[in-house]
Design a protein around this motif. Sequence first.
Motif, PDB file in Angstrom:
ATOM      1  N   HIS A   1       0.802  -1.234   0.000  1.00  0.00           N
ATOM      2  CA  HIS A   1       0.000   0.000   0.000  1.00  0.00           C
ATOM      3  C   HIS A   1       0.824   1.269   0.000  1.00  0.00           C
ATOM      4  O   HIS A   1       0.567   2.191  -0.775  1.00  0.00           O
ATOM      5  CB  HIS A   1      -0.995  -0.017   1.172  1.00  0.00           C
ATOM      6  N   LEU A   2       1.868   1.301   0.836  1.00  0.00           N
ATOM      7  CA  LEU A   2       2.642   2.529   0.941  1.00  0.00           C
ATOM      8  C   LEU A   2       3.656   2.645  -0.203  1.00  0.00           C
ATOM      9  O   LEU A   2       3.971   3.741  -0.663  1.00  0.00           O
ATOM     10  CB  LEU A   2       3.345   2.578   2.305  1.00  0.00           C
ATOM     11  N   PHE A   3       4.136   1.496  -0.665  1.00  0.00           N
ATOM     12  CA  PHE A   3       5.041   1.510  -1.822  1.00  0.00           C
ATOM     13  C   PHE A   3       4.332   2.115  -3.043  1.00  0.00           C
ATOM     14  O   PHE A   3       4.921   2.898  -3.787  1.00  0.00           O
ATOM     15  CB  PHE A   3       5.508   0.086  -2.168  1.00  0.00           C
ATOM     16  N   GLU A   4       3.069   1.749  -3.237  1.00  0.00           N
ATOM     17  CA  GLU A   4       2.341   2.283  -4.398  1.00  0.00           C
ATOM     18  C   GLU A   4       2.091   3.781  -4.252  1.00  0.00           C
ATOM     19  O   GLU A   4       2.162   4.532  -5.224  1.00  0.00           O
ATOM     20  CB  GLU A   4       1.019   1.527  -4.587  1.00  0.00           C
ATOM     21  N   ARG A   5       1.803   4.208  -3.034  1.00  0.00           N
ATOM     22  CA  ARG A   5       1.618   5.657  -2.814  1.00  0.00           C
ATOM     23  C   ARG A   5       2.925   6.406  -3.062  1.00  0.00           C
ATOM     24  O   ARG A   5       2.942   7.520  -3.586  1.00  0.00           O
ATOM     25  CB  ARG A   5       1.125   5.899  -1.383  1.00  0.00           C
ATOM     26  N   GLU A   6       4.026   5.783  -2.689  1.00  0.00           N
ATOM     27  CA  GLU A   6       5.330   6.413  -2.888  1.00  0.00           C
ATOM     28  C   GLU A   6       5.662   6.528  -4.382  1.00  0.00           C
ATOM     29  O   GLU A   6       6.134   7.563  -4.852  1.00  0.00           O
ATOM     30  CB  GLU A   6       6.402   5.582  -2.173  1.00  0.00           C
ATOM     31  N   ILE A   7       5.405   5.433  -5.127  1.00  0.00           N
ATOM     32  CA  ILE A   7       5.627   5.467  -6.583  1.00  0.00           C
ATOM     33  C   ILE A   7       4.775   6.571  -7.204  1.00  0.00           C
ATOM     34  O   ILE A   7       5.232   7.351  -8.033  1.00  0.00           O
ATOM     35  CB  ILE A   7       5.285   4.087  -7.210  1.00  0.00           C
ATOM     36  N   ALA A   8       3.518   6.657  -6.750  1.00  0.00           N
ATOM     37  CA  ALA A   8       2.610   7.677  -7.266  1.00  0.00           C
ATOM     38  C   ALA A   8       3.156   9.078  -7.005  1.00  0.00           C
ATOM     39  O   ALA A   8       3.144   9.943  -7.879  1.00  0.00           O
ATOM     40  CB  ALA A   8       1.236   7.517  -6.622  1.00  0.00           C
ATOM     41  N   GLU A   9       3.656   9.285  -5.800  1.00  0.00           N
ATOM     42  CA  GLU A   9       4.133  10.615  -5.428  1.00  0.00           C
ATOM     43  C   GLU A   9       5.430  10.978  -6.150  1.00  0.00           C
ATOM     44  O   GLU A   9       5.603  12.098  -6.609  1.00  0.00           O
ATOM     45  CB  GLU A   9       4.350  10.675  -3.913  1.00  0.00           C
ATOM     46  N   GLN A  10       6.345  10.022  -6.251  1.00  0.00           N
ATOM     47  CA  GLN A  10       7.649  10.333  -6.847  1.00  0.00           C
ATOM     48  C   GLN A  10       7.578  10.469  -8.363  1.00  0.00           C
ATOM     49  O   GLN A  10       8.317  11.255  -8.953  1.00  0.00           O
ATOM     50  CB  GLN A  10       8.668   9.250  -6.468  1.00  0.00           C
ATOM     51  N   PHE A  11       6.697   9.682  -9.004  1.00  0.00           N
ATOM     52  CA  PHE A  11       6.702   9.667 -10.470  1.00  0.00           C
ATOM     53  C   PHE A  11       5.420  10.222 -11.085  1.00  0.00           C
ATOM     54  O   PHE A  11       5.279  10.234 -12.304  1.00  0.00           O
ATOM     55  CB  PHE A  11       6.980   8.238 -10.967  1.00  0.00           C
ATOM     56  N   GLY A  12       4.503  10.668 -10.245  1.00  0.00           N
ATOM     57  CA  GLY A  12       3.268  11.227 -10.779  1.00  0.00           C
ATOM     58  C   GLY A  12       2.414  10.193 -11.490  1.00  0.00           C
ATOM     59  O   GLY A  12       1.852  10.461 -12.549  1.00  0.00           O
ATOM     60  N   LEU A  13       2.340   9.005 -10.917  1.00  0.00           N
ATOM     61  CA  LEU A  13       1.542   7.933 -11.511  1.00  0.00           C
ATOM     62  C   LEU A  13       0.363   7.622 -10.601  1.00  0.00           C
ATOM     63  O   LEU A  13       0.546   7.380  -9.410  1.00  0.00           O
ATOM     64  CB  LEU A  13       2.385   6.663 -11.674  1.00  0.00           C
ATOM     65  N   LYS A  14      -0.828   7.631 -11.171  1.00  0.00           N
ATOM     66  CA  LYS A  14      -2.010   7.304 -10.365  1.00  0.00           C
ATOM     67  C   LYS A  14      -2.103   5.805 -10.147  1.00  0.00           C
ATOM     68  O   LYS A  14      -2.006   5.040 -11.104  1.00  0.00           O
ATOM     69  CB  LYS A  14      -3.269   7.747 -11.102  1.00  0.00           C
ATOM     70  N   ALA A  15      -2.323   5.397  -8.910  1.00  0.00           N
ATOM     71  CA  ALA A  15      -2.553   3.979  -8.620  1.00  0.00           C
ATOM     72  C   ALA A  15      -4.062   3.778  -8.617  1.00  0.00           C
ATOM     73  O   ALA A  15      -4.727   4.042  -7.611  1.00  0.00           O
ATOM     74  CB  ALA A  15      -1.933   3.598  -7.292  1.00  0.00           C
ATOM     75  N   ILE A  16      -4.598   3.328  -9.750  1.00  0.00           N
ATOM     76  CA  ILE A  16      -6.056   3.223  -9.904  1.00  0.00           C
ATOM     77  C   ILE A  16      -6.597   2.100  -9.022  1.00  0.00           C
ATOM     78  O   ILE A  16      -6.115   0.975  -9.088  1.00  0.00           O
ATOM     79  CB  ILE A  16      -6.435   2.921 -11.383  1.00  0.00           C
ATOM     80  N   GLY A  17      -7.577   2.453  -8.199  1.00  0.00           N
ATOM     81  CA  GLY A  17      -8.191   1.444  -7.335  1.00  0.00           C
ATOM     82  C   GLY A  17      -7.512   1.302  -5.977  1.00  0.00           C
ATOM     83  O   GLY A  17      -7.875   0.442  -5.182  1.00  0.00           O
ATOM     84  N   HIS A  18      -6.510   2.147  -5.701  1.00  0.00           N
ATOM     85  CA  HIS A  18      -5.862   2.113  -4.373  1.00  0.00           C
ATOM     86  C   HIS A  18      -6.868   2.588  -3.332  1.00  0.00           C
ATOM     87  O   HIS A  18      -7.462   3.648  -3.486  1.00  0.00           O
ATOM     88  CB  HIS A  18      -4.622   3.014  -4.380  1.00  0.00           C
ATOM     89  N   PRO A  19      -7.081   1.800  -2.276  1.00  0.00           N
ATOM     90  CA  PRO A  19      -8.147   2.146  -1.336  1.00  0.00           C
ATOM     91  C   PRO A  19      -7.866   3.388  -0.477  1.00  0.00           C
ATOM     92  O   PRO A  19      -8.780   3.924   0.146  1.00  0.00           O
ATOM     93  CB  PRO A  19      -8.234   0.905  -0.443  1.00  0.00           C
ATOM     94  N   TRP A  20      -6.637   3.832  -0.418  1.00  0.00           N
ATOM     95  CA  TRP A  20      -6.311   4.968   0.443  1.00  0.00           C
ATOM     96  C   TRP A  20      -5.213   5.768  -0.247  1.00  0.00           C
ATOM     97  O   TRP A  20      -4.077   5.778   0.166  1.00  0.00           O
ATOM     98  CB  TRP A  20      -5.875   4.473   1.824  1.00  0.00           C
TER      99      TRP A  20
END
Lengths: 255, 510
Positions: B95-114
């Motif tokens: 969960h937090l790894f995906e949020r980090e990828i999203a924040e660092q690279f500007g990629l939306k994690a579609i369907g991430h619950p939080w």
Amino acid sequence: MYQEILTRFKQGYRTIKFPEGPLPPLPEHLRGRPLFALDKCAPDCRLCAEVCPVAAIEPATKALDLGKCLFCTDCVQACPAGAISFSRDYRLSVRRREDLLVSVEQQEMVLAAELERRLLKLFGRSLKLRQVSAGGCNACEADVNVLSTIGWDLGRFGIQVVASPRHADGLLITGPVTRNMELALLKTWEAVAEPKVVIVVGACAIAGGPYRGLAEVGDGVQKLPVDLYIPGCPPHPLTILDGLLRLIGRIENRS
Amino acid sequence: MNQQSAKLAAIANGEAISLNEIPFLELLDFQQTISSGVNRGQRVSALFGAATAEPELTFLYVVLADDEENHLHVGRTEVKGASFPSLTPHCPQVHLFEREIAEQFGLKAIGHPWFKPVRYCHSWTGRDAWERPAEAAIQPAVGDFYRVAGEQVHEVAVGPVHAGVIEPGHFRFQCHGEEVMHLEIALGFQHRGVEKALSGGPDARSLHLIETLAGDTTIGHTIAYAQIIEALSHTQKPVRAQALRGIALELERLANHVGDLGALAGDVGFLPTASFCGRIRGEFLNLTAYLCGNRFGRGLVQPGGVGFDLDQRGIEEMLRRIEILRKESSDAINLLWENQSVMARFEDTGRLAETLAVELGIVGPAGRASGLMRDVRYDHPSGIFRFAQMPISTYDSGDVFGRAYVRWMEIQQSIAFIVEQLKNLPAGKVRLLPGALQSETLAVALSEGWRGEICQVALTDAGGRFARYKIVDPSFHNWFALAQVLRNQEISDFPLCNKSFNLSYCGHDL
């Protein structure tokens, strides 16, 4: 209960006698104020300045900015002539930023003088501080914290870290001041009633430390008036205690 | 090895692998491989993005740890465009790894619950996963928080500046009376940009960024960094240096564990142990300073070995001092277990169930206190731990007592280890200078810091410089566990629960 009392006796009385009595035992390799033996330097050698991670050494004169210095061993290792060594002088705190710029010839630093008379009257026997970590790595914080343990017993000087800026006479700041802590730091400072003091501890809070120049930090405390600078990465607890005691006039400034 | 794991490349801790030998999987296949690996008991040690020459293309790398097989599995995939489907609903520990990828690279994690920022900073690519304007400043901990509504429900907000000498973070409690229904933790106040600053290295600053990224874990992180440099430059580190690193790592653990037990005692108002341990902790720091002149071990671990040696007199002095500390810490800490009022506060407080700990990928003493057998020193040994086996200390209660008691067991193991090493210190050099780094290579290093698994991964470019440097502090895995254990606890137990994890803010925020 019996066990607690027995253990209390076994653990003994542990508070250091400094500043009236002797210094606590200091590590043999303690990295106090760095010294340069300029006569050993080869002409035009710039190796120490080149390897310095934070550009604390002026290449030609070898004047050292103790505010930037990480007290690491990179220059010592790089110097082919063995011209750089660490003294065991733990006294490093100053009142003015420029006093941290130390020339090679300078025998003694201009160590921190006590507060002005009015402030000394207010804070000399009771100084309550609110600590703010603004990007600190928890090393400066830990060695500030240790001063409150029984070994150092900061409370015997009337100095105490308090929970709210409203109860404080000043701030003790660590860390390079991250962008994300700028506002919180400013608001905490504003919440302290006048008159107030600002004490910065560690290379990060003085000049950014290893983070100097990064977009995410502000190169230390730049926007608040600073009353005491305590250099080091992190400073030894004795260096911090020495600085605090000089500020409240508990140690004579010999220089 | 079964079919799924075979899709990834197996390497050992402290090894390097050429980039073109890392298997490339399509995104969905990559995610399925992670998810099935985790279902079989593997853990996500790292999952991170790396920029490519094309702005629309981002590589993702994964490091899965297989603690049973004592292997790490490395793989990669690519994300095209500005979004990817989130794996979190199927595999919570990312969960937090995906949020980090999203924040660092500007990629939306579609369907991430939080789906929220991690550190409240601008992305490295100019894209923004939350479509915030590029010119506007990002305010930390500003945004939606999980809220509970209803009669007598109230919210308590604490931080970033909070009581004590402690780093900043924001804690938002949803309470009904004294009972916490939910805690949300917003961090990022300590974000200094460490990973970005390491790109293009190694240079004069790199080691110092690593030393201070979580300053109370200087040894743990510098050991991982040194292993990365040694793997990429094929440097054989001298065996004497490996032993000295092991001694320093255990001294760091001792100082922090003893300090934590003292602080836990303080949090329940049991002052004898709080006072004694406060001082004893400092004595362990002084032992590290005896080795190198710095209480936190700055300058001790260097790529290729260590920066300081110990002579026979030094060995004897350290043995003498540690014998005194063994007795003193034993006396001070054992008071805790014999005192009913302390035990009443420790037991059943902040319970982390084993299943939840597995699901969230919890590491270190917090995981071991919930019965998880995971310890890098045992599962993925490197350096001295390949020669001297460390037993894993576990407990099964998952509460504050469990986390305290695991620390006490580890204190005893660490002291025994240090004494053993000091008495048998191998002869020889303590440092060999590493050469140039291999180009276009990935290296992974794990080390068991006192909070748990530290994972560092480096990718080098064609010139042998860091193209990407990834750091996973144990706190990155564990902060969410603190939020979870607060549910249905009294809010007054927060300091105790918090201290029982004692997580790093700066290690998380980087």
